[in-house]
Write an enzyme that holds these catalytic residues in place. Structure first.
Site, PDB file in Angstrom:
ATOM      1  N   ASP A  52       0.848  -1.196   0.000  1.00  0.00           N
ATOM      2  CA  ASP A  52       0.000   0.000   0.000  1.00  0.00           C
ATOM      3  C   ASP A  52       0.882   1.244   0.000  1.00  0.00           C
ATOM      4  O   ASP A  52       1.403   1.653   1.034  1.00  0.00           O
ATOM      5  CB  ASP A  52      -0.905  -0.039   1.236  1.00  0.00           C
ATOM      6  N   VAL A  53       1.085   1.806  -1.199  1.00  0.00           N
ATOM      7  CA  VAL A  53       1.967   2.978  -1.342  1.00  0.00           C
ATOM      8  C   VAL A  53       1.239   4.174  -1.960  1.00  0.00           C
ATOM      9  O   VAL A  53       1.682   5.291  -1.849  1.00  0.00           O
ATOM     10  CB  VAL A  53       3.213   2.677  -2.213  1.00  0.00           C
ATOM     11  N   LYS A  54       0.141   3.920  -2.666  1.00  0.00           N
ATOM     12  CA  LYS A  54      -0.661   4.982  -3.289  1.00  0.00           C
ATOM     13  C   LYS A  54       0.197   5.974  -4.069  1.00  0.00           C
ATOM     14  O   LYS A  54      -0.019   7.177  -4.004  1.00  0.00           O
ATOM     15  CB  LYS A  54      -1.518   5.672  -2.231  1.00  0.00           C
ATOM     16  N   ARG A  55       1.162   5.467  -4.810  1.00  0.00           N
ATOM     17  CA  ARG A  55       2.020   6.335  -5.599  1.00  0.00           C
ATOM     18  C   ARG A  55       1.285   6.829  -6.834  1.00  0.00           C
ATOM     19  O   ARG A  55       0.406   6.138  -7.384  1.00  0.00           O
ATOM     20  CB  ARG A  55       3.284   5.595  -6.023  1.00  0.00           C
TER      21      ARG A  55
END
Lengths: 298, 298
Positions: free
Chosen positions: B104-107
């Site tokens: 989960d990095v939401k880049r």
């Protein structure tokens, strides 16, 4: 600590240079002088040392000319743990050279997670950047942990209209009230910064607005006079001085234009330049950019 | 390599558990057994070791029950270079335990930058996650570098409707055509994954849809039958089995529901539990979640 808005305005006014140099280190494109003999060490570790050496040279070259650098986190993260160390070292070097640091991370998440991102980027005992780019999509809860740093002199730039071609798919979508979606993002950024207006008339919360979309730059400047703009897309991505001219306000600090590749990219024939030759080229290009932009921002 | 969509469906079917455990390590809340004597070492280094010890215990507890873990990058990054190492070690441990890893990095960024983010998260010689969360706001250019990994068996979840209260400010905005903005994000995610549909009927590109918004979960399920959902917000954030029930499709893999704090949070009185006691509590809670969700997904 003064507001970030005023620190940015003062630094731009001092140098008469409304621009920043982006630090986007691609390891396969670094000049050879950055490389040390690599006997027996890990590849990423060696790459990270070269990235630091490169960053120090760019910083030395541009510190007399521009007020800020904008490290792009992605290219440092690409080197893993060593990349994080390289980023921290580069930010310290930029501060020692008197530069403001706008850390380009574009983080966005729900509040409890955003808190960890904000702390990493902005707290004095971690990366300690002066400003950070963020995404808007989680709304006020997601921005709040970053906004808590405004009183400590930090700044935020909210991605509002990006510089890439497909930005229009998601950002120029027409809303029921007849406005474009990016306009509502600028509205949010404006509200988030309303309590932090500086002496030059700008807020410590700004907007990222791509210079490749001159119409949007002009429209947002007219609609949001207190929002400082971070304008990427200059140089290699195609934006020209006349494209970004409408982004500047009547006092310094209305816009800071950022260029990366066009400032330090080398031809294959230039990969063996000495450090001094590299610095001289980068200084010259940064000065050209500063002069071009100063002439349209006056 | 099989498509991520099918690997996820098969893993969910095998365990009859449409859920993942989030790994959100907050260093001040770790049980004491994770701590080693800290003589003469750096604080973040010691913290990172504790985070790895904690992650290994959670993984050992949940691997027999759930198909996947979802490490939240922000809490690892908060520990600097040592945090990156802790994240890499934790992902390897999860793979060794047979778990899928949704990082989960939401880049989100323009293409040339997104390329570095995609490589860091998904390439086999870096973090090597099985799937990654991304933001949509840069449009197709920004997603493309992640989509290139679909053929290598990787998956993408695009943040469509988040679980936090202020998501409505930016996501439920009404468009000129009468639909909500998040609907257009789901439409993009659906187009990005159209060429990568698996045998269970789902795509390797999915959507993050917060379980705290049951109406949106149901609406998006009806509108986009091939989009797998990653549903956060279960447990501590308030979503209940009936809130997420509409997110599951007719075959396994339509939704994977994620809970974090509710699975491993301890009272102050429980901080001195032994590792075995901790594992036993976490296993019990994970089993309860799996049973609750299996009963509403059938």
């Amino acid at each position: 600590m003064d507001l970030f808005a005023d620190r940015l305005s003062a630094a731009i006014a001092l140098r008469d240079a409304p621009c920043a140099v982006g630090l986007d280190p691609r390891v396969d494109q670094l000049p050879r002088f950055t490389r040390q003999p690599a006997t027996g060490r890990q590849r990423l570790d060696v790459d990270a040392d070269a990235v630091v050496a490169w960053g120090r040279a760019v910083i030395e070259a541009v510190a007399p000319i521009v007020p800020a650098v904008k490290p792009q986190s992605a290219f440092y993260e690409r080197l893993g743990a060593d990349g994080y160390r390289a980023l921290a070292t580069t930010i310290r070097a930029a501060h020692e050279a008197g530069l403001l640091v706008i850390l380009d991370v574009k983080r966005a998440d729900i509040g409890s997670t955003a808190e960890a991102y904000a702390e990493t980027a902005l707290s004095a005992d971690l990366l300690d950047a002066d400003a950070v780019t963020i995404g808007h999509y989680f709304g006020t809860d997601g921005a709040a942990p970053f906004l808590r740093y405004l009183d400590a002199g930090k700044g935020i730039f909210v991605v509002t209209h990006s510089s890439n071609p497909s930005s229009v798919e998601t950002q120029d979508v027409l809303l029921a009230d007849g406005s474009s979606y990016y306009h509502s993002v600028a509205q949010l950024a404006s509200e988030w910064g309303a309590g932090h207006l500086g002496a030059f008339g700008y807020s410590s919360v700004g907007a990222v607005v791509g210079g490749t979309f001159p119409g949007q730059v002009a429209e947002l400047r007219a609609g949001f006079p207190a929002l400082p703009f971070l304008i990427p897309g200059y140089g290699a991505q195609g934006a020209k001085p006349e494209d970004v001219a409408a982004g500047f306000g009547s006092t310094p600090g209305g816009a800071i234009v950022s260029a990366s590749r066009s400032i330090y990219r080398l031809d294959d024939s230039q990969r063996n330049l000495s450090r001094d030759e590299f610095i001289s080229i980068v200084t010259g290009r940064a000065r050209d950019m500063a002069d071009e932009l100063a002439s349209v921002s006056a």
